[in-house]
Every structure is written in C-alpha cells, then in structure tokens.
Design a protein around this motif. Structure first.
Motif, PDB file in Angstrom:
ATOM      1  N   GLU A 270       6.826   3.363   2.637  1.00  0.00           N
ATOM      2  CA  GLU A 270       6.966   2.779   1.555  1.00  0.00           C
ATOM      3  C   GLU A 270       8.732   3.085   0.877  1.00  0.00           C
ATOM      4  OE1 GLU A 270       4.530   4.501  -1.045  1.00  0.00           O
ATOM      5  OE2 GLU A 270       2.978   2.904  -0.364  1.00  0.00           O
ATOM      6  N   ASP A 272      10.929   3.470  -2.088  1.00  0.00           N
ATOM      7  CA  ASP A 272      11.417   3.305  -3.600  1.00  0.00           C
ATOM      8  C   ASP A 272      12.009   2.569  -4.419  1.00  0.00           C
ATOM      9  OD1 ASP A 272      12.068   3.678  -6.622  1.00  0.00           O
ATOM     10  OD2 ASP A 272      10.403   5.668  -6.405  1.00  0.00           O
ATOM     11  N   SER A 274      14.090   1.325  -7.065  1.00  0.00           N
ATOM     12  CA  SER A 274      14.143   1.576  -8.637  1.00  0.00           C
ATOM     13  C   SER A 274      15.619   1.461  -8.693  1.00  0.00           C
ATOM     14  CB  SER A 274      13.038   2.308  -9.215  1.00  0.00           C
ATOM     15  OG  SER A 274      13.432   3.937  -8.531  1.00  0.00           O
ATOM     16  N   ASP A 275      16.396   2.474  -7.787  1.00  0.00           N
ATOM     17  CA  ASP A 275      17.368   2.289  -7.578  1.00  0.00           C
ATOM     18  C   ASP A 275      19.017   1.211  -7.515  1.00  0.00           C
ATOM     19  OD1 ASP A 275      17.028   3.140  -5.082  1.00  0.00           O
ATOM     20  OD2 ASP A 275      18.027   4.896  -5.282  1.00  0.00           O
ATOM     21  N   GLU A 289      16.161   4.119   5.277  1.00  0.00           N
ATOM     22  CA  GLU A 289      15.063   4.447   4.386  1.00  0.00           C
ATOM     23  C   GLU A 289      14.729   4.069   6.424  1.00  0.00           C
ATOM     24  OE1 GLU A 289      13.108   6.838   3.012  1.00  0.00           O
ATOM     25  OE2 GLU A 289      14.338   6.136   1.247  1.00  0.00           O
ATOM     26  N   THR A 309       8.404  -0.743  -3.481  1.00  0.00           N
ATOM     27  CA  THR A 309       7.932   0.445  -4.804  1.00  0.00           C
ATOM     28  C   THR A 309       8.763   0.456  -5.744  1.00  0.00           C
ATOM     29  OG1 THR A 309       8.151   2.218  -3.839  1.00  0.00           O
ATOM     30  CG2 THR A 309       6.370   1.203  -3.207  1.00  0.00           C
ATOM     31  N   GLY A 310       7.667   0.867  -6.982  1.00  0.00           N
ATOM     32  CA  GLY A 310       8.591   1.599  -8.297  1.00  0.00           C
ATOM     33  C   GLY A 310       9.277   0.537  -8.860  1.00  0.00           C
ATOM     34  N   SER A 311       9.581   0.943 -10.189  1.00  0.00           N
ATOM     35  CA  SER A 311      10.065   0.149 -11.692  1.00  0.00           C
ATOM     36  C   SER A 311      11.446  -0.507 -11.193  1.00  0.00           C
ATOM     37  CB  SER A 311       9.807   0.935 -12.436  1.00  0.00           C
ATOM     38  OG  SER A 311      10.449   0.318 -13.751  1.00  0.00           O
ATOM     39  N   SER A 312      11.610  -1.470 -11.086  1.00  0.00           N
ATOM     40  CA  SER A 312      12.821  -2.252 -10.647  1.00  0.00           C
ATOM     41  C   SER A 312      12.948  -3.490 -11.245  1.00  0.00           C
ATOM     42  CB  SER A 312      12.719  -3.278  -9.024  1.00  0.00           C
ATOM     43  OG  SER A 312      13.942  -3.218  -8.858  1.00  0.00           O
ATOM     44  N   HIS A 315      12.043  -7.050  -9.289  1.00  0.00           N
ATOM     45  CA  HIS A 315      11.161  -7.159  -9.615  1.00  0.00           C
ATOM     46  C   HIS A 315      10.646  -8.543  -9.456  1.00  0.00           C
ATOM     47  CE1 HIS A 315       6.209  -6.854  -9.734  1.00  0.00           C
ATOM     48  NE2 HIS A 315       5.882  -7.853 -11.362  1.00  0.00           N
ATOM     49  N   THR A 347       6.482  -3.364  -6.302  1.00  0.00           N
ATOM     50  CA  THR A 347       7.654  -3.057  -6.992  1.00  0.00           C
ATOM     51  C   THR A 347       6.576  -3.392  -8.606  1.00  0.00           C
ATOM     52  OG1 THR A 347       8.745  -5.015  -7.482  1.00  0.00           O
ATOM     53  CG2 THR A 347       9.858  -3.101  -5.497  1.00  0.00           C
ATOM     54  N   GLU A 410       6.296  11.288 -13.431  1.00  0.00           N
ATOM     55  CA  GLU A 410       5.555   9.898 -13.046  1.00  0.00           C
ATOM     56  C   GLU A 410       4.111  10.029 -13.257  1.00  0.00           C
ATOM     57  OE1 GLU A 410       5.643  12.324  -9.351  1.00  0.00           O
ATOM     58  OE2 GLU A 410       7.349  11.421  -8.876  1.00  0.00           O
TER      59      GLU A 410
END
Length: 425
Positions: A270, A272, A274-275, A289, A309-312, A315, A347, A410
């Motif tokens: 996975e 992330d 989000s950044d 990764e 994954t993550g808040s992006s 999305h 995401t 989180e």
C-alpha cells in the motif's frame, strides 16, 4: 570429534507450473516468468554444489502436474545428475501434485545416488560417509492425488522401524531425518499428521513439504520444518522463497540457514499518496516504495500489486477513464526489473473540515469531541494502555505524545470518511 551432518531441505518445486492471476505481460516478462521455476531448481542444485552438502532432500510436489512434460523431467533430472556427479545423494518423495502412480515412467530415470521413497509404505535409506553410517532417511510419498483420511501418512516412519528395516548398521547412525509431504495440522485436508507423534518418532529433523511458506515448530529447536516453495507463483506467495541448509550435530538443536532461490518475487504493498500534488509525484513515490520493499527480498526482479491509499486531491483524477492504466504503464516503464501486475485505487477525496463544522450537524459534533480528545493527550495514552492491558496484549514500546496524537487524528479521519462517504464500519 562429534559427528555433524549438513543437507539441503527443499520442497514444492512445482516444475511446469504456470504463473497465475497476471494481467497482460510483455514478451520479456513472459519469458522471465516461464523460466523462473526451473531456474529456481537450478539454484537449489548450485547451492548444494557450492556448499558441498552431504545430501539433498526434496519433500514432494517436484512437478506441478501429473502430466509433466518431457522438458520438465529433463530439467529436474539434469539437476539430479549434477548432484550425482559431485557425489551428493538425493532423497525424494512425491506429493499430491505428482503422486508416484502417475509419474511418466518413460521419463523416469533416476541416477544411482537418487532415492525415491516408496508411496505404498514407510520406506528407509541409510546415508554413509567415508564408509561409516551417518544418517537414516525415512519417509513416504503420495501414491495417488488424494490421501485417505483413514490413514496417517507418518504411521510407521520411526527410527525404530528404520533400524529393523535397514539392519544393524543403521543403529550406529547418529542422525535420522524424516521426509513427508503433509499438511501437518496447518492443512487438515492434505495428509494431516500430529506434530507430537512426529516428535516421538526418534527423528532429529522432519523435512516437510506442501505448505508453501517457511514454518518451524520451534524457533530454538526446529525439528519439524517446512522450507516453503522455491519460487512464488502468484500474489499470495509473497516475499523471499527458497530452501534451508540444515546442520545436525549431536546434542545440539538443528541449525537452519535460509537460501533464497527465486528469481522473481511477489509483493503486495500500500502506498499513501496523500502528499502527492500531481501524477508524476505519485509515480515517483510509488517507485521509491518499490525500491524500499525490494531491498528486503534478496531478489532483483519483482512483480507487485499496488494499492494507492490516503486522502488525496488526485482522487477524482485517478477515477477518470484510462488514468489508472496510464499510471500503471508509467510505473512499468520506469524500471525494467519491476512489473506492476495491478494498480488499485483506494484513495479518498479530501474532507473539508471547515464546511463540516459550519453545518452544525453530527460531523461537527464529532469534530468537537475529537478536538477535546486530542487536547487531552495524557488521558488518551492512559486509555490506550488500559485497553491493551484489558486484552492482555503487551505494549512493545512506550506510547509517546506524538504517536498518541497521530493515532487520534487517524481515528478521526476514518470516522469522518465513514460518516461523509457512507462507508461501512
């Protein structure tokens, strides 16, 4: 000088097996994967030759199919002949994929130093070094594809039975090794047997096959061991794959050294994102990764299944037709030794906390409660420690204020996602 014995424990070669669940492959990757399993067997043989072991054990499922091709047989027997030429015997048993009754007899030409243990009864062999008996080898293979639930595959495979079958010289052998293809208690369908009974059988080491992951009954005195398969075949068989070099010495527990043999490893990860502000940044992070994971698997070529994954803010972009496929292509083009089998978007769209607070509905109430929890860091640490204690779960390290705040944030994000996006808890 106390005698010692060193041998290779291999199992589940599955020569001739296809790779499963893969999307379209380039011609180069198709070639790499078609050769990966037989190449892994070649590495087993090379490991035996370079370490000058006493013998090699293969605990079943040598071939993936009861109708293995002549080419598959040739690759396997070529390895046995190399061992034979170096004076290294091999001891084999059959498994549920390659039961002895269905071996292609026209292809079946074991070299003189290779012993196929019987499948219709317990069978034994005596290994000698320098004219002196050193080890009893005892075991039994699969006669047919299905093992009878009324019969224990390990019944009769004991040191006492071996000494009776092999005669007085066997009693002088300091070591005894059992070889079985069994589900043990990990797979109750495929020839299960009781570990406690194996430990009472008088064997110093049980070389087992069938379970495709490494497993030992006891970390400090491993006498019942699965070496796992020599090459992962799909995304469920992740991480390094290989064999054990086993050293037995009197009055010492078996010593195991893992030797990786896979030319291609599978990994699930996975990432992330989000950044990541844009797609090139996302691709760059995915590659970083992949290299980080690859650094731990003792193998250069890697097939991966990646979940984003993550808040992006990406999305919505990732949900557009064709974008995810284009991103996957960019990842596959970035480094020729990595192949992304599937890229999955998990995401979520970023939440507008200010808007939620202004609405004054339940999410706003929850956010005020979450703010109060974050403010009371000491209370949160006490709460988490009490919950661990109540469940008899040890805390491996002291919980810092920074970690507690991170956990609270989180948790708040997770609950808000479920509230706003209608997810199921």
């Amino acid at each position: 000088m106390n005698p010692s014995l060193t041998f290779i424990h291999a199992s589940d070669l599955h020569i001739g097996a296809p790779f499963r669940g893969l999307r379209e492959l380039s011609e180069e990757w198709a070639r790499r994967l078609s050769d990966a399993i037989p190449a892994a067997w070649d590495r087993v043989v090379e490991a035996a030759l370079s370490r000058k072991v006493d013998f090699v054990v293969v605990a079943g499922d040598i071939f993936d199919s009861t109708r293995a091709s002549y080419r598959d047989y040739l690759r396997f027997f070529d390895g046995l002949k190399k061992l034979d030429a170096a004076g290294i015997p091999s001891y084999l048993c059959t498994g549920n994929h390659d039961p002895l009754s269905l071996w292609q007899r026209d292809f079946f030409a074991l070299p003189a130093s290779a012993t196929m243990l019987a499948a219709d009864r317990p069978d034994f062999a005596l290994y000698e070094r320098g004219g002196e008996p050193l080890a009893i080898i005892g075991g039994r293979g699969y006669p047919n594809k299905v093992w009878s639930p009324q019969e224990d595959i390990a019944a009769g495979v004991t040191r006492d039975a071996a000494e009776k079958a092999l005669g007085p010289r066997a009693a002088a052998a300091p070591f005894a090794v059992g070889v079985l293809h069994t589900g043990l208690t990990l797979d109750p369908v495929k020839a299960p047997t009781d570990p406690a009974a194996l430990l009472r059988a008088g064997m110093d080491y049980w070389a087992l096959g069938h379970i495709h992951r490494r497993y030992a009954n006891d970390e400090f005195d491993p006498r019942i061991v699965f070496s796992g398969c020599i090459q992962g075949r799909d995304v469920r068989e992740t991480g390094p794959r290989g064999v054990y070099v086993v050293t037995l010495a009197e009055q010492r527990p078996p010593a195991l050294t893992f030797i990786p043999t896979a030319s291609v490893v599978w990994e699930q990860l996975e990432v992330d994102v989000s950044d990541c502000a844009n797609i090139p940044a996302l691709v760059d992070k995915v590659m970083r990764e992949l290299f980080a994971v690859n650094g731990t698997v003792s193998c250069e070529m890697m097939v991966s299944r990646i979940t984003l994954t993550g808040s992006s803010g990406l999305h919505e972009v990732l949900g557009r037709p064709g974008v995810l496929d284009d991103v996957r292509s960019s990842v596959n083009d970035a480094y020729s030794e990595f192949f992304c089998d599937a890229l999955i978007d998990r995401t979520r769209a970023p939440l507008n906390e200010e808007a939620l607070r202004a609405e004054g509905m339940f999410p706003a109430v929850f956010l005020r409660t979450a703010d109060a929890m974050v403010a009371d860091v000491t209370g949160q640490i006490d709460y988490i420690q009490e919950e661990f204690l109540a469940r008899n779960i040890p805390l491996t390290a002291a919980l810092s204020e920074k970690k507690a705040r991170c956990l609270a944030a989180e948790a708040a994000d997770l609950v808000l996602d479920l509230l706003v996006q209608g997810g199921d808890a």
